[in-house]
Every structure is written in structure tokens, then in C-alpha cells.
Motif scaffolding. Sequence first.
Motif, PDB file in Angstrom:
ATOM      1  N   GLY A  92       3.314   9.127   4.730  1.00 40.48           N
ATOM      2  CA  GLY A  92       3.795  10.163   3.826  1.00 40.48           C
ATOM      3  C   GLY A  92       5.270  10.062   3.481  1.00 40.48           C
ATOM      4  N   ILE A  93       5.987   9.150   4.125  1.00 41.37           N
ATOM      5  CA  ILE A  93       7.422   8.985   3.902  1.00 41.37           C
ATOM      6  C   ILE A  93       7.646   7.727   3.075  1.00 41.37           C
ATOM      7  N   LYS A  94       8.283   7.886   1.948  1.00 39.21           N
ATOM      8  CA  LYS A  94       8.544   6.749   1.061  1.00 39.21           C
ATOM      9  C   LYS A  94      10.049   6.534   0.919  1.00 39.21           C
ATOM     10  N   GLU A  95      10.429   5.265   0.786  1.00 41.53           N
ATOM     11  CA  GLU A  95      11.832   4.933   0.548  1.00 41.53           C
ATOM     12  C   GLU A  95      12.190   5.133  -0.907  1.00 41.53           C
ATOM     13  N   SER A  96      13.432   5.543  -1.155  1.00 48.60           N
ATOM     14  CA  SER A  96      13.988   5.565  -2.502  1.00 48.60           C
ATOM     15  C   SER A  96      14.891   4.345  -2.621  1.00 48.60           C
ATOM     16  N   LEU A  97      14.353   3.295  -3.225  1.00 42.28           N
ATOM     17  CA  LEU A  97      15.077   2.030  -3.294  1.00 42.28           C
ATOM     18  C   LEU A  97      15.777   1.876  -4.630  1.00 42.28           C
ATOM     19  N   THR A  98      17.011   1.410  -4.569  1.00 43.34           N
ATOM     20  CA  THR A  98      17.758   1.071  -5.779  1.00 43.34           C
ATOM     21  C   THR A  98      17.470  -0.376  -6.124  1.00 43.34           C
ATOM     22  N   VAL A  99      17.091  -0.618  -7.371  1.00 41.41           N
ATOM     23  CA  VAL A  99      16.814  -1.981  -7.795  1.00 41.41           C
ATOM     24  C   VAL A  99      18.126  -2.727  -7.927  1.00 41.41           C
ATOM     25  N   ARG A 100      18.242  -3.844  -7.216  1.00 40.40           N
ATOM     26  CA  ARG A 100      19.467  -4.642  -7.238  1.00 40.40           C
ATOM     27  C   ARG A 100      19.349  -5.742  -8.298  1.00 40.40           C
ATOM     28  N   PRO A 101      20.453  -6.121  -8.909  1.00 38.02           N
ATOM     29  CA  PRO A 101      20.389  -7.218  -9.888  1.00 38.02           C
ATOM     30  C   PRO A 101      20.038  -8.518  -9.185  1.00 38.02           C
ATOM     31  N   PRO A 102      19.413  -9.446  -9.885  1.00 39.37           N
ATOM     32  CA  PRO A 102      19.077 -10.742  -9.276  1.00 39.37           C
ATOM     33  C   PRO A 102      20.340 -11.513  -8.944  1.00 39.37           C
ATOM     34  N   ASP A 130       0.002   2.749  13.484  1.00 34.62           N
ATOM     35  CA  ASP A 130       0.928   2.315  12.432  1.00 34.62           C
ATOM     36  C   ASP A 130       0.982   3.315  11.283  1.00 34.62           C
ATOM     37  N   ALA A 131      -0.034   4.151  11.131  1.00 34.28           N
ATOM     38  CA  ALA A 131      -0.025   5.155  10.069  1.00 34.28           C
ATOM     39  C   ALA A 131       1.065   6.194  10.273  1.00 34.28           C
ATOM     40  N   GLN A 132       1.531   6.357  11.525  1.00 32.54           N
ATOM     41  CA  GLN A 132       2.618   7.305  11.814  1.00 32.54           C
ATOM     42  C   GLN A 132       3.976   6.615  11.912  1.00 32.54           C
ATOM     43  N   ARG A 133       4.049   5.337  11.516  1.00 32.54           N
ATOM     44  CA  ARG A 133       5.308   4.598  11.625  1.00 32.54           C
ATOM     45  C   ARG A 133       5.731   4.066  10.268  1.00 32.54           C
ATOM     46  N   ASN A 134       7.027   3.807  10.148  1.00 34.59           N
ATOM     47  CA  ASN A 134       7.575   3.131   8.974  1.00 34.59           C
ATOM     48  C   ASN A 134       8.199   1.816   9.423  1.00 34.59           C
ATOM     49  N   LEU A 135       8.333   0.903   8.485  1.00 35.54           N
ATOM     50  CA  LEU A 135       8.766  -0.445   8.840  1.00 35.54           C
ATOM     51  C   LEU A 135       9.694  -1.009   7.776  1.00 35.54           C
ATOM     52  N   ILE A 136      10.769  -1.619   8.231  1.00 38.92           N
ATOM     53  CA  ILE A 136      11.584  -2.504   7.394  1.00 38.92           C
ATOM     54  C   ILE A 136      11.570  -3.864   8.078  1.00 38.92           C
ATOM     55  N   SER A 137      11.070  -4.867   7.404  1.00 39.93           N
ATOM     56  CA  SER A 137      10.910  -6.184   8.001  1.00 39.93           C
ATOM     57  C   SER A 137      11.791  -7.206   7.289  1.00 39.93           C
ATOM     58  N   ASN A 138      11.713  -8.443   7.759  1.00 39.65           N
ATOM     59  CA  ASN A 138      12.402  -9.561   7.112  1.00 39.65           C
ATOM     60  C   ASN A 138      13.919  -9.398   7.148  1.00 39.65           C
ATOM     61  N   ILE A 139      14.434  -8.891   8.279  1.00 42.95           N
ATOM     62  CA  ILE A 139      15.874  -8.704   8.442  1.00 42.95           C
ATOM     63  C   ILE A 139      16.459  -9.981   9.052  1.00 42.95           C
ATOM     64  N   HIS A 140      17.170 -10.742   8.246  1.00 42.53           N
ATOM     65  CA  HIS A 140      17.830 -11.961   8.723  1.00 42.53           C
ATOM     66  C   HIS A 140      18.766 -12.453   7.633  1.00 42.53           C
ATOM     67  N   ALA A 141      19.451 -13.546   7.880  1.00 44.91           N
ATOM     68  CA  ALA A 141      20.510 -14.001   6.985  1.00 44.91           C
ATOM     69  C   ALA A 141      20.023 -14.281   5.570  1.00 44.91           C
ATOM     70  N   ASN A 142      18.786 -14.761   5.429  1.00 46.59           N
ATOM     71  CA  ASN A 142      18.254 -15.080   4.109  1.00 46.59           C
ATOM     72  C   ASN A 142      17.214 -14.076   3.630  1.00 46.59           C
TER      73      ASN A 142
END
Length: 256
Positions: free
Chosen positions: A241-251, A202-214
Amino acid sequence: MPLPDESLAEADLARLLQEALARTPARLMVGRAGPGYLTSTWLKLRADHAAARDAVHAEIDLPRDFSGRSFLELRTRACSKAEYLMRPDRGRELDDGSLELLRPHTISADVLFIIGDGLSAAAVRLNALSLLDSLTLAARERGWSVGPTCFVHHCRVGILNALGEALRPTVAVLLIGERPGLATAESLSAYLAHRPQRGHTDAQRNLISNIHANGVSLPDATARLIALIARMMAVGASGVGIKESLTVRPPPPAVG
């Protein structure tokens, strides 16, 4: 008769609680009957638990669930769902028939997309195909070559290593059903790896989780995954070593 400021405080509290409850599936402020849940809450818990069990034990049938779509249909060394659950190691290796099926497809591509049933068939049925289509379109718009789309039955995340060695993509992306919880059984994960191979963890992988309608929406997941793929290609690596550049979204707007 309560004082005006006390009435205002109660109204504010009610509004804040309503806004908090609108932002989470957690069971907050559900009340109780003595030391236990209310009957309605207990029944909902039982229903959610049953949905989670069903999602784990269900199987994907490609002609039924993805009618008209073409995949390289592969299987792991876990011969049944019961064996898959008891022997995670067998879900990380392709069986001999699948390895033979892959032999004509060993030309490297920029991106390889894989769908795995994982621990939630419901998540895969509801979300994987739409996300796959948007990712494939976005990849081709960037001029990336896309390998043959694979579907792997009884799949664990470590199958990335086996497919990486067999097909040698620059970046492999696995869309896989997450372990269900009591909030949802429909959550998809996307694992990414740069030139995956045996021994990678897992140290060589990246993950985006919680992909669903809510959770993470399909457009947001697509944008984030394409950005991560591009970053991996530029850097020549993946993982911690790879980081996402995330834009903060308004609530989200207040309810009521």
C-alpha cells in the motif's frame, strides 16, 4: 564508394550502439566465434561467475571488515554458510544467544537499522557502512530516535520479523547483500517494514534494490529510504500500500 546518406546512417548506428552499451552492463554486440562466444567474452563470463560464487560463500568478519565500529553482533539458527544456503528458514530466526543479548535493548525506537550478510559479503563490505552512516545522520536530523545498530550473520530478509518483535521499532531497515549476478556481485538491497512481526511476508515490506556504484547511488538510496520511512510513519503501515514518489531524472550524457 557508399552514398553520403548511407555513410551517415552507419555513423548514427555506431553512435547509438556506443550510447546503448554505455548504459548497461549487459553483454551486447560482443561478437561470436562460430556458434560460441569469443574467447575474451567467455573468460570474462568465467571471471564474473567466480566473483559471484566468492561473494556468496565469503563470510563477514566484523573486526576485519568494519574495524572500529560497534554493532550488536547477532547470529541466526543457521550455524554455517552451508546450512544457511540449504536451510533458508534457519536464516530467518535468531539463535538463543542472540535473543538473550537483545533482552537489555527492548526499548522501542523510531528506526532500527540492521546489516545482514545475505548472499553477498562483497556488497556489504563495499556499500553497507557508507549507506548506514548517511541514513543514521539523516534520521537524527529529522529528530527520529535510532535503535542499536545490529549486524546479523547468515541473515535472510525474514529476520526483520524476529528483530521487530524483540526490539519493537516503528520502522526497521535491513541492508543486506543481494544474490550476485554476472553483471555485479556488489549489489546491496534495503528492505523496510513498519512494526515487523511474526507472520509478516514480503507483502508487508518495501524494497530498494540494486544499490552499488553502477546502480542506485548511495545519495539516491538514502533520499529514497528516508522518504519511505517518513511515509510509513505517517501512514502507519508498509508494504504494497506504500508507493514511492519518484522524480524522473534526465538520462546520462551521450558518450563520445
